[in-house]
Enzyme design. Structure first.
Site, short mmCIF file in Angstrom:
data_model
loop_
_atom_site.label_atom_id
_atom_site.label_comp_id
_atom_site.label_asym_id
_atom_site.label_seq_id
_atom_site.Cartn_x
_atom_site.Cartn_y
_atom_site.Cartn_z
N ASN A 34 49.47 81.95 -26.86
CA ASN A 34 48.45 81.10 -26.25
C ASN A 34 47.37 80.79 -27.27
O ASN A 34 47.06 81.60 -28.13
CB ASN A 34 47.83 81.76 -25.00
N SER A 55 48.71 80.54 -17.78
CA SER A 55 49.57 81.72 -17.93
C SER A 55 51.02 81.42 -17.56
O SER A 55 51.30 80.78 -16.55
CB SER A 55 49.03 82.83 -17.03
N SER A 86 45.61 81.91 -19.12
CA SER A 86 46.34 82.97 -19.81
C SER A 86 45.83 84.35 -19.43
O SER A 86 44.63 84.56 -19.28
CB SER A 86 46.18 82.79 -21.33
N SER A 87 46.75 85.31 -19.32
CA SER A 87 46.34 86.68 -19.00
C SER A 87 45.50 87.30 -20.11
O SER A 87 44.85 88.33 -19.91
CB SER A 87 47.58 87.54 -18.73
N ASP A 88 45.49 86.67 -21.29
CA ASP A 88 44.66 87.16 -22.39
C ASP A 88 43.29 86.49 -22.45
O ASP A 88 42.57 86.62 -23.44
CB ASP A 88 45.39 86.93 -23.73
N HIS A 124 47.04 83.36 -30.36
CA HIS A 124 47.72 84.65 -30.17
C HIS A 124 49.21 84.39 -30.03
O HIS A 124 49.62 83.56 -29.22
CB HIS A 124 47.19 85.35 -28.91
N HIS A 142 53.50 86.24 -30.50
CA HIS A 142 54.32 87.42 -30.72
C HIS A 142 55.35 87.10 -31.81
O HIS A 142 56.53 87.45 -31.69
CB HIS A 142 55.01 87.85 -29.41
N ASP A 176 45.11 83.57 -51.72
CA ASP A 176 44.64 82.21 -51.45
C ASP A 176 43.96 82.12 -50.09
O ASP A 176 43.24 81.15 -49.82
CB ASP A 176 45.81 81.21 -51.49
N HIS A 179 50.99 95.83 -30.55
CA HIS A 179 50.94 94.61 -29.78
C HIS A 179 51.36 93.41 -30.67
O HIS A 179 52.55 93.12 -30.76
CB HIS A 179 49.53 94.46 -29.20
N TYR A 200 40.45 73.60 -55.43
CA TYR A 200 41.69 73.37 -54.71
C TYR A 200 41.39 72.37 -53.59
O TYR A 200 40.35 72.45 -52.94
CB TYR A 200 42.22 74.67 -54.11
#
Lengths: 234, 234, 234, 234
Positions: D31, D47, D76-78, D97, D99, D122, D173, D231
């Site tokens: 998310n 979610s 979202s549950s987060d 976030h 996984h 960098d 996690h 850069y």
């Protein structure tokens, strides 16, 4: 093609076609089935047919005693395993079997996949079980039927429930997964493959990586599946 | 282009084009051939031509003594190996050679690929043999011809048959596979690459992973290839 | 856009666009240049421009003293390394720099990539050199210029030639490759990445894997690059 | 749909859709949020909605006290973790976030990712921090809120700044990343995944691989982010 099983065949067909789309199979290395409990039959992929050639009309209808009810092709050679699980486990609607790479590697290594993190705990609260290889006696008998028995024995020995743990590895062979329908069974095949890869890498980076602590196992599972779940839209 | 070898060239072309489609080659790192036994010739990829540029008309026709029979381009630098195998093994119709990553890694490691699971047993009942590197004397001679001899010596030393084991690794080099036709040879190249990756991961997860037990080797092979085979549609 | 450097810019643009197509870069992690010896200039990717946004008109023209000759954008931050190599090595026409995963892993591990097989020997006859990290003194100075010096020192220390070995790893940094033109430089970037992955896997499978024997190194290189080469269509 | 948050929702939607495009998520495993400081709200993915089904209209608007301001779906549950970070860190505009596989593997291994090379330097000058797992007491409490606290404690313990280090691993996690806006947060998720893979491979090739020397860390970071940065196009 006129058939009263059209929607069952289509559900089965679409779930099967997800396997190559999700990179879980090459060639014919997998099969998915979907059951119709009221009709007492399930739909399953025909044996040895490449996914590119598969049509929904090719799906075979089989009853729980492994009799072909409708279809011109021979059903998957794993049909008896599916029938056995449908017979024993009344609350599942679909089963998926693949030879996905990382899942097979753990099965060949004959190791349970440890619960290392919350990605795993979001789906199940135990290690993913690996059933020990079958005895020579059972192999020589009704092999695919006994494969179902092998899975049940594993769950019984470990004291886990098929409703809470929707996946298993067969030692030396590969993964079987299931769920409320065929799509969920395939979803579990993909989740298992991801967890298998993450766990493999975790052990490469830290061979002494600890299992997830109980409090986190509980928390993550509860927030997705518990009474007061707050993950998702329901 | 008028040629009596059109269908042979097309078979060879299509099998070659499967190699990049299956992620088995980059650039020009592979070649497939198809033989016509009655005409005593085989069709093979021209040397050093990128797959993106390849047309069926570019395929070269060569006889079993390595004479170019038709074609404006130089045939694959591995042509003599193909000719040698077609001469010695009368029941094969196609040969495939790649530098696929995991297959090459085992060849460079100079190890046979152990039979760890049923994915492997569905295709062959032995470890996948890795032929030891050629002696300096043979390398200095007719190298690609002797590569064919290297493969035959390996099969003779191990007491295995090319009809049962349709793949080999050449130590320090890479894989050769074959089959009843060019498409089956390419199929075997892909199966070998999958088995090579699965076996690599298996050993990473469990360096003491046991070989598949004999009863399961026999069972899986028999159900796909035995007299009472029940895998596939015939 | 009217420019006498159009074809040089286009060559440079097309070679740069191969990097993402070959999975060698994400975002802006790479740059390719092409030199025009008669004009005394080279074309190079502008700094920090994502590949998706790049147009041939954005390519910057620079002379061998690092002066921008044409272009509205700042050239790659690695420009001085390219200029140094073009100045010192008169027979190269293109240079490629990436942060491709397996190549970077070997560079970070600060190890030469051993010559384990014929895929490697088809391209070069030595291990792929890894230059040791620069001294603190040189880093504090004209860094990108000294990066060129770092490469030359490595080749000098190892007694190898840039015409025979068209690739190098910079310790802690990543790969530089070159060739007769920009397309060949990019080809070498891809070949290096494949060799890096194969060698990594080889060591995982057999940590004691032997280097390729000298007779095979010589044979494979000669058949592709020697006086009597018989690979490809020449 | 008439809403004064349309552009905020679109920014959030587009950043979320980058996650599957960059191979950082499967299914719903991620998310992204984007904050509007003047309005005191942020936009976040609903979610459990698969990316294939997501529309910009589904994005949920939440205030910094976790109240839903606009939207029919559950956020979202987060969400509380995002809210906590926006409240504590005033200079960030987006949070991501995932996984992603290699990032999760390091988080599960509970190890900081060492700074092994210039690709890493960098982007940041320290190891990528891995926050230790939360205490059982905090897990049982306001979990997602405390996840934010867990991140802040980690940065405080290590003496690093969220403006210089835009990424963290949560032990057991997975990764959180952030930046000046949602697109930069997602960019950092991809960079982290690449660095995680490179560092993993580096340790496989050389378990004793040294960290990047200080002079190179400083040089690479300065040329991209320092006062005299050269850069990019700014």
């Amino acid at each position: 093609m006129s058939t009263k099983y059209k929607s069952l065949k289509e559900e089965c067909y679409e779930a099967n076609m997800e396997l190559p789309a999700l990179d879980l199979v090459v060639y014919t290395f997998g099969n998915v089935s979907a059951v119709d409990r009221s009709a007492g039959v399930f739909a399953i992929k025909p044996s040895g047919v490449p996914y590119d050639d598969l049509r929904w009309q090719d799906i075979v209808i089989v009853d729980l005693d492994n009799n072909v009810i409708e279809g011109n092709m021979r059903p998957s050679s794993d049909t008896k395993t599916h029938a056995y699980l449908y017979t024993e486990w009344e609350h599942i609607g679909g089963i998926s079997h693949t030879h996905a790479t990382y899942s097979v590697a753990w099965a060949q290594a004959q190791r349970d996949i440890p619960i290392f993190g919350t990605t795993h705990a979001d789906h199940l609260t135990t290690d993913i079980p690996c059933a020990p290889p079958m005895s020579d006696e059972l192999i020589a008998g009704n092999y695919e039927h006994m494969t179902g028995q092998q899975i049940l024995d594993c769950f019984s020995d470990k004291g886990i429930s098929y409703e809470e743990v929707e996946m298993v590895l067969l030692g030396n062979h590969g993964p079987f997964t299931w769920g409320k329908n065929a799509a969920k069974a395939v979803y579990n095949s993909k989740v298992l493959e991801e967890l298998a890869k993450m766990a493999y890498l975790t052990l490469q980076i830290n061979p002494a990586a600890p299992r997830l602590k109980d409090a986190l196992i509980k928390k993550h599972y509860e927030r997705k599946h518990g009474k007061n779940a707050y993950y998702g839209q329901e």
